[in-house]
Design a protein around this motif. Structure first.
Motif, mmCIF file in Angstrom:
data_model
loop_
_atom_site.group_PDB
_atom_site.id
_atom_site.type_symbol
_atom_site.label_atom_id
_atom_site.label_comp_id
_atom_site.label_asym_id
_atom_site.label_seq_id
_atom_site.Cartn_x
_atom_site.Cartn_y
_atom_site.Cartn_z
ATOM 1 N N GLN A 104 33.783 45.329 46.227
ATOM 2 C CA GLN A 104 33.585 43.999 45.654
ATOM 3 C C GLN A 104 33.877 44.006 44.150
ATOM 4 N N PRO A 105 35.087 43.618 43.750
ATOM 5 C CA PRO A 105 35.389 43.516 42.319
ATOM 6 C C PRO A 105 34.709 42.305 41.691
ATOM 7 N N ARG A 106 34.268 42.482 40.450
ATOM 8 C CA ARG A 106 33.632 41.382 39.715
ATOM 9 C C ARG A 106 34.241 41.282 38.325
ATOM 10 N N LEU A 107 34.765 40.117 38.017
ATOM 11 C CA LEU A 107 35.294 39.832 36.685
ATOM 12 C C LEU A 107 34.792 38.450 36.286
ATOM 13 N N TYR A 108 33.734 38.438 35.479
ATOM 14 C CA TYR A 108 33.086 37.185 35.116
ATOM 15 C C TYR A 108 33.778 36.519 33.924
ATOM 16 N N ASP A 109 33.767 35.196 33.936
ATOM 17 C CA ASP A 109 34.119 34.387 32.762
ATOM 18 C C ASP A 109 35.514 34.677 32.218
ATOM 19 N N VAL A 115 41.289 36.531 37.119
ATOM 20 C CA VAL A 115 40.371 36.925 38.191
ATOM 21 C C VAL A 115 41.156 37.280 39.452
ATOM 22 N N LEU A 116 42.165 36.479 39.772
ATOM 23 C CA LEU A 116 42.974 36.739 40.965
ATOM 24 C C LEU A 116 43.820 38.001 40.809
ATOM 25 N N GLU A 117 44.337 38.252 39.615
ATOM 26 C CA GLU A 117 45.079 39.495 39.379
ATOM 27 C C GLU A 117 44.167 40.709 39.550
ATOM 28 N N HIS A 118 42.945 40.586 39.065
ATOM 29 C CA HIS A 118 41.957 41.660 39.212
ATOM 30 C C HIS A 118 41.634 41.886 40.688
ATOM 31 N N LEU A 119 41.487 40.797 41.447
ATOM 32 C CA LEU A 119 41.266 40.910 42.890
ATOM 33 C C LEU A 119 42.437 41.614 43.568
ATOM 34 N N ALA A 120 43.646 41.252 43.178
ATOM 35 C CA ALA A 120 44.833 41.825 43.814
ATOM 36 C C ALA A 120 44.903 43.331 43.604
ATOM 37 N N GLU A 121 44.713 43.783 42.375
ATOM 38 C CA GLU A 121 44.784 45.218 42.103
ATOM 39 C C GLU A 121 43.640 45.962 42.786
ATOM 40 N N SER A 122 42.459 45.359 42.808
ATOM 41 C CA SER A 122 41.329 45.981 43.507
ATOM 42 C C SER A 122 41.617 46.104 44.997
ATOM 43 N N THR A 147 33.090 32.214 38.030
ATOM 44 C CA THR A 147 34.490 31.939 37.710
ATOM 45 C C THR A 147 34.606 30.580 37.026
ATOM 46 N N PRO A 148 35.208 30.527 35.841
ATOM 47 C CA PRO A 148 35.339 29.251 35.122
ATOM 48 C C PRO A 148 36.241 28.273 35.875
ATOM 49 N N GLY A 149 36.092 27.002 35.512
ATOM 50 C CA GLY A 149 36.975 25.980 36.049
ATOM 51 C C GLY A 149 36.475 25.316 37.312
ATOM 52 N N ILE A 150 35.297 25.693 37.774
ATOM 53 C CA ILE A 150 34.727 25.081 38.979
ATOM 54 C C ILE A 150 33.525 24.222 38.593
ATOM 55 N N VAL A 151 32.549 24.831 37.939
ATOM 56 C CA VAL A 151 31.389 24.125 37.381
ATOM 57 C C VAL A 151 31.557 24.076 35.865
ATOM 58 N N PRO A 152 31.195 22.973 35.203
ATOM 59 C CA PRO A 152 31.319 22.913 33.741
ATOM 60 C C PRO A 152 30.524 24.016 33.052
#
Length: 381
Positions: A104-109, A115-122, A147-152
């Protein structure tokens, strides 16, 4: 800080609007469930901060995984963190001990594309380590918050704080943004990982189209007075006719922590220098242990496929045996408590001691849930 009750109430209407959260499945047959653990490899909680695990070494990793596989007899772990190399190292070590691994990769904020690039490499790293079904890939954790861009809100703490102020008419738009991002995350995972995939959703708060995934994954922190209420709540996740795995559940280590659930960590006043435990909280290892034992029993009765105690160790929240106001382990979900040589130095060497919750999980996994023995006191680090 918003309470978990307020948070769940804020999103309840949105879950109903989407139509993805309702419905119940027929009762699943009870099964013998051995508990796993969530294992923190180091999370970057804020840009510029150190990872949640500052100290890291191969020897330390192997000792801790040996304890998880040997003493606790865990069949699986959820390995989570930000550094992909640490995730791969942990996965390899756990596989050698015969455990299944949920990576489970985690890349906050960070921006969504990062975030998607981090998921891909993981996912690519996890695929290199997979043999058959021994590795599963988790396409992120609680994207609604992290992950930004969903909730203010620019940071996850701001987004959590904003939950109670969002007008009801805005929630359908938020859930549309969440659904769009989860579809992208699932596509990235599928493209780079050939095994089974899941997602670490906020139990009761994130409506997920589980058709995108092979396993229903939940971080589960509600509190109910009766086992029957838990069983009824868990039945909602079986309507997809897919395996249900609890990727996180647990309790902090103070009186009232079981009810506080996923917000139990919010008892530290970080405005103070050094930070202090807020007044009125009392250390209680037995409550943590009893809550874990109860939920493991409930999960087995409810037909849950796997469950992972959050978390094995939290070195960033050390125990202070003489000064309760600095006993940060009270705000920890860990099965063990860390004792630093230099309490305020996050880079200090430390050792850990097994808590009553450690003994409770070990007893459960040995099939001795009704037998109470005091945990072993310590091990060197």
């Amino acid at each position: 800080m918003i309470s978990r009750k307020t948070f769940l109430k804020s999103v309840a209407g949105a879950v109903a609007v989407t139509g993805l959260g309702g419905g119940m499945a027929a009762a699943a047959p009870p099964r013998r469930l051995r508990g796993g653990v969530a294992y923190d490899t180091g999370v970057l909680h804020a840009v510029g901060d150190p990872l949640s695990r500052v100290r890291w070494s191969k020897g330390q990793l192997e000792r801790e995984i040996n304890v998880i596989a040997g003493e606790l007899r865990c069949p699986s772990i959820t390995a989570f963190g930000t550094e992909i190399g640490r995730l791969a190292e942990t996965t390899s070590t756990a596989l050698r001990r015969g455990m299944e691994v949920y990576v489970q990769p985690r890349l906050y904020d960070h921006p969504q594309d990062q975030v998607l690039e981090h998921l891909a490499e993981s996912a690519r790293q996890a695929e290199r380590l997979r043999h058959g079904d021994d590795v599963k890939f988790v396409a992120g954790c609680e994207h609604l918050l992290f992950t930004p861009g969903i909730v203010p809100g620019e940071t996850y703490l701001e987004r959590i704080a904003n939950m109670g102020t969002i007008p009801p008419e805005e929630w359908p738009k938020i859930m549309d943004r969440l659904a769009g991002f989860l579809a992208r995350a699932a596509e990235v995972a599928r493209r780079n990982f050939s095994g089974r995939i899941t997602y670490a959703s906020i139990g009761g708060a994130e409506p997920v189209d589980w058709n995108l995934f092979d396993i229903v994954g939940i971080d589960y922190y509600p509190y109910f007075a009766t086992d029957a209420e838990y069983t009824k709540d868990l039945a909602h996740y079986r309507k997809w006719n897919k395996p249900v795995v609890v990727l996180e559940f647990g309790s902090c280590t103070f009186t009232g922590a079981a009810r506080a659930g996923g917000m139990g960590w919010d008892i530290v006043d970080y405005e103070q220098i050094p930070p202090r435990i807020k007044p009125g909280y009392v250390r209680n290892e037995r409550e943590q242990a009893d809550h874990l034992a109860r939920l493991l029993r409930v999960f087995g009765t409810a037909g849950i496929r796997g469950a992972h105690v959050y978390t094995f160790i939290a070195p960033n929240l050390p125990h202070h045996p003489a000064r309760p106001e600095y006993d940060y382990d009270m705000a920890s979900y860990g099965l063990v408590k860390t004792l630093r040589e230099r309490h305020e130095d996050e880079n200090s060497p430390y050792r850990f001691e097994r808590k009553q919750s450690f003994a409770a999980l070990a007893r459960h996994n040995r099939g001795q849930a009704g037998i109470f023995t005091e945990p072993a006191q310590e091990t060197g680090q």
